[in-house]
Design a protein around this motif. Sequence first.
Motif, mmCIF file in Angstrom:
data_model
loop_
_atom_site.group_PDB
_atom_site.id
_atom_site.type_symbol
_atom_site.label_atom_id
_atom_site.label_comp_id
_atom_site.label_asym_id
_atom_site.label_seq_id
_atom_site.Cartn_x
_atom_site.Cartn_y
_atom_site.Cartn_z
ATOM 1 N N ASP A 253 4.246 4.406 -7.114
ATOM 2 C CA ASP A 253 3.423 3.238 -7.082
ATOM 3 C C ASP A 253 3.623 2.803 -5.367
ATOM 4 O O ASP A 253 4.720 2.997 -4.754
ATOM 5 N N TYR A 254 2.512 2.627 -4.973
ATOM 6 C CA TYR A 254 2.614 1.899 -3.435
ATOM 7 C C TYR A 254 3.074 3.099 -2.381
ATOM 8 O O TYR A 254 3.871 2.800 -1.529
ATOM 9 N N ARG A 255 2.831 4.316 -2.710
ATOM 10 C CA ARG A 255 3.258 5.473 -2.058
ATOM 11 C C ARG A 255 2.077 6.332 -1.686
ATOM 12 O O ARG A 255 0.902 6.579 -2.071
ATOM 13 N N ASN A 256 2.493 7.215 -0.804
ATOM 14 C CA ASN A 256 1.682 8.492 -0.132
ATOM 15 C C ASN A 256 2.129 9.594 -0.869
ATOM 16 O O ASN A 256 3.163 10.144 -0.702
ATOM 17 N N MET B 211 -1.045 2.026 -7.296
ATOM 18 C CA MET B 211 -2.018 2.254 -5.982
ATOM 19 C C MET B 211 -1.505 2.820 -5.169
ATOM 20 O O MET B 211 -0.421 2.736 -4.395
ATOM 21 N N ILE B 212 -2.156 4.190 -4.842
ATOM 22 C CA ILE B 212 -1.602 5.209 -4.575
ATOM 23 C C ILE B 212 -2.456 5.884 -3.256
ATOM 24 O O ILE B 212 -3.748 5.642 -3.422
ATOM 25 N N ALA B 213 -1.655 6.530 -2.114
ATOM 26 C CA ALA B 213 -2.539 7.140 -1.159
ATOM 27 C C ALA B 213 -2.386 8.623 -1.480
ATOM 28 O O ALA B 213 -1.272 9.134 -1.939
ATOM 29 N N LEU C 92 -7.279 11.784 3.860
ATOM 30 C CA LEU C 92 -6.461 10.796 3.339
ATOM 31 C C LEU C 92 -7.184 9.718 2.836
ATOM 32 O O LEU C 92 -7.928 9.023 3.565
ATOM 33 N N HIS C 93 -7.088 9.456 1.499
ATOM 34 C CA HIS C 93 -7.754 8.327 0.793
ATOM 35 C C HIS C 93 -6.718 7.735 -0.231
ATOM 36 O O HIS C 93 -5.533 7.844 -0.015
ATOM 37 N N GLY C 94 -7.241 7.159 -1.187
ATOM 38 C CA GLY C 94 -6.253 6.366 -2.219
ATOM 39 C C GLY C 94 -6.904 6.382 -3.565
ATOM 40 O O GLY C 94 -8.202 6.450 -3.618
ATOM 41 N N ALA C 95 -6.429 5.756 -4.397
ATOM 42 C CA ALA C 95 -6.827 5.218 -5.623
ATOM 43 C C ALA C 95 -5.998 4.202 -6.375
ATOM 44 O O ALA C 95 -4.863 4.308 -6.227
ATOM 45 N N THR C 96 -6.747 3.460 -7.195
ATOM 46 C CA THR C 96 -6.231 2.590 -8.178
ATOM 47 C C THR C 96 -5.939 3.587 -9.318
ATOM 48 O O THR C 96 -7.140 3.701 -9.706
#
Lengths: 133, 133, 133, 133, 133, 133
Positions: free
Chosen positions: C67-70, C11-13, C27-31
Motif C-alpha cells: 500500500d502507498y508504494r510504487n 493505492m499503488i503506483a 508510470l501510473h497508478g490504481a486504487t
Amino acid sequence: MFSLTVCDHIMIAHSFHGAEFGPAQRLHGATFAVEAEFRAPRLDHHNLLIDIGLAKTELRRILDAVDYRNLDDLPILAGQNTTTEYMAFHIFGQLAAACRTGVMGAGGKAVTGLKVLLRESPLAWAAYEGAVG
Amino acid sequence: MFSLTVCDHIMIAHSFHGAEFGPAQRLHGATFAVEAEFRAPRLDHHNLLIDIGLAKTELRRILDAVDYRNLDDLPILAGQNTTTEYMAFHIFGQLAAACRTGVMGAGGKAVTGLKVLLRESPLAWAAYEGAVG
Amino acid sequence: MFSLTVCDHIMIAHSFHGAEFGPAQRLHGATFAVEAEFRAPRLDHHNLLIDIGLAKTELRRILDAVDYRNLDDLPILAGQNTTTEYMAFHIFGQLAAACRTGVMGAGGKAVTGLKVLLRESPLAWAAYEGAVG
Amino acid sequence: MFSLTVCDHIMIAHSFHGAEFGPAQRLHGATFAVEAEFRAPRLDHHNLLIDIGLAKTELRRILDAVDYRNLDDLPILAGQNTTTEYMAFHIFGQLAAACRTGVMGAGGKAVTGLKVLLRESPLAWAAYEGAVG
Amino acid sequence: MFSLTVCDHIMIAHSFHGAEFGPAQRLHGATFAVEAEFRAPRLDHHNLLIDIGLAKTELRRILDAVDYRNLDDLPILAGQNTTTEYMAFHIFGQLAAACRTGVMGAGGKAVTGLKVLLRESPLAWAAYEGAVG
Amino acid sequence: MFSLTVCDHIMIAHSFHGAEFGPAQRLHGATFAVEAEFRAPRLDHHNLLIDIGLAKTELRRILDAVDYRNLDDLPILAGQNTTTEYMAFHIFGQLAAACRTGVMGAGGKAVTGLKVLLRESPLAWAAYEGAVG
C-alpha cells in the motif's frame, strides 16, 4: 434546477509533500472515478440539458491529459499537491472553460453550474462545485 | 465550494414508538453506512480541505459511542425515536462540534458546512446538513 | 459451502512492460478495492467460518507491504508485470499461507478455498481463486 | 436541513426525435433507477421527516403509470422527448403535487424541497430539484 | 483459476409472450449492465489473462448489434422471449465464439471458461456461464 | 449453467455469545441485504429460469419471519449464534425447501443449485451455497 451527470475514470501516480501525508508522501497511485454534474435551470427544445455525447467526449479529452500519468511530472500541476480535492478543482476549471467556449454546443453554453466529484476509494471522495458562465 | 467525504458504518439495535412505525415498533436493528461530507470554500497550503486521517479518527470516535449498542438504552438518546434522519442529525451535531473545537486541526476549524448521510438499506437513506462555525 | 468476504483497499503506483500495454507502459497508478473470500464446508461451534477481526487484521498486514508504494520498486515483485490479475494471485498466495500457518486461528486452518478479487475501476476487475490447505 | 430518500425503478421503452440523438432515435429502452429525496427543515414529534411507507406507496403509484410502457404511446407525454432529465422533471411534478395534496400525510405537507434523480446506466444519470409548497 | 471481468451496458426495448409475464407483456425496455468474466488457469508471459483492450472492443462490437434496438424486431432473436437469462446466454455464445476464433488474440484462445452477467435493475440480474474452447 | 438473482433486505437485532465476538456480544443489529441466486442448467419454454414474481414473493415470505425482529427471541433460532454466515444458511434451507415443494412453480422444481448471500455492511458479507433437489 436540472442536472445531468456523466462518469469516467483515470488511473494516475503521484506523491504528496508534507509530513501530514504520512505514507502518502511515497510515490503511490489512485483510480479516480470521475463524476461530472452539469446544471441548468431549463432544457432545450429537445428536452436535453446538454448533448451527452459531446459531454462525454470533452470530459475524456480533458482526462486524457492526466490519465496513465505520474502527476508529479506534469508541468500544468507543478508545485501542487495533487490531492483528490485539488484534482476535482483542476478538472472543474477545464470543464467549466469548455462549457463557456461552446465546444459542448448550445447546451454547454447554457450550463449555469458544475460539480466535479472524484472517488479515490470506496470510502472517500472529494468534489468541487461552482457557477459557470 | 470544495467538499471531502469519508465513510464508516455502525450496527445498532433499536425500536420505535408510535403506531405509524408498524412492525418497526418491535426491537430490530440496522447497519447504518455513514457518509460525512465536510465543505469549505478553499483548501489549505497543502491543498487539503481537512486532514483525512483526523476526520476518520474523529468520526470513528463519535460512532464508537453508539456502535454495537441498543440505542433504546443510551441516556444521550433517551426519549427520542432514533430514526435514520434523527441519527444523522445527532451525528451531525457531534461532528460539527468537533470541527469547532479544533480536534480536527486547522482544516476542521475552516469547515463551513457539513452533511451527514446514513444509508439504512440499499433503498433508503436520510441526511442532515447545515452550516458549521 | 459457506463463504465469508472482507474488503479493504490499496493505492499503488506501477508501470507495465510490453507494447500491448499502450499508455499503461507509463508510470501510473490504481486504487485496488480488495475482496477476500474465505470458503469452508462448515462453521465452528460459534457459527463462525473465520474470526472476522483476525481476517481483517491479516489482510491489512499483507496489504501494508504494497500500500502507498510504487510496485516497480518492490523486490518481491521484481521482474513481474503487476497486472490486476497478477496482484490478485500475489495476495492470494500470502493470504492462503496465513490460513495454513494458523495466524487466523482454527477458522483459518479450516478454510478450504480462497478467492481474492481486485477492482481496478468501476468497469474492470480481476481475481484468483484456488484451494487452500 | 433534513432529507429522506427512497428508491424504486421502472423499465420503459421509448425513442427520441432529433438527429442529435443518433442511434437513440430508434425504439430502445431503459431501466430508470429512481431516487426521490424529500427535504424539510425539521422533523415531526416522532422524529420523522415523512412517513416512509406512504412515500414509497405514492412513488410506486406514480411510477405505475409509466412502468412497463412504451413512453411514445402515453398521452401525458405526447410531443415530448422523454429524456432522462425530462422524466426526472415529470416525476418531480407528480410527487410535488402529492406532497401538497396531503396524500403523504402531514409530513408530505411539510416538505419544502424535492429532488428526483433517475439513473439510466452505471455511467449516467439526471435529476430535477426544486421547492415544494 | 484466474478471472478478468470487463463491463459495458446496452439500452433495449422488448416485450414478452406468455401470461406469466403480466405487465411485461407490454412493450417496455431495460438497461442491461453487462459483465463479461473471462477465466483461465494461467496468465501469459506479460501476466495478462487476456488483452483487456481487445476484450472491451469485442464485447462492444457484439453489443452494438442489439444496443438501442427493439429486440422484438431482430431476426437473430426471432421467436425468443428475450429474458435477461436468455440475453446472457445469447451474448455468452457470441463472446465464446470470439474467444475461439482468435479475434481476442492468444489470450482469448487460452480462455477456458466464460460468464456473462446482465443486471436488469438494482434488485435483479441473471447470468450464463460455461466452458469455452 | 444459468443463474437468476433477486434481492431484498431485512433489519434485525441480535447479540452473540462468546468472547471472540468482543463488542458484538452486546445487543446490536444489522441490515442484511439478501441476494438469492437460483441456478439451473436450462430455461423453460418461455426462456425463464424461474418465475421472478414467485421467487420475490417467496423470498419475502421467508424473510418476514425474521424481519424487524430480535433474533435472540425467535424459537427457530434458539441456541444459535445468528452470524451472517449462519443466517445465509438458515435462509438457504427455507428457500431450497420452497423450490422442492413447488410453491415457486415448475421453475422452482427445476432449480439445481442455490446461493444465498447476505451483506452486513459495505465491507463484509457471507453466503451459503449448495445443491437443491
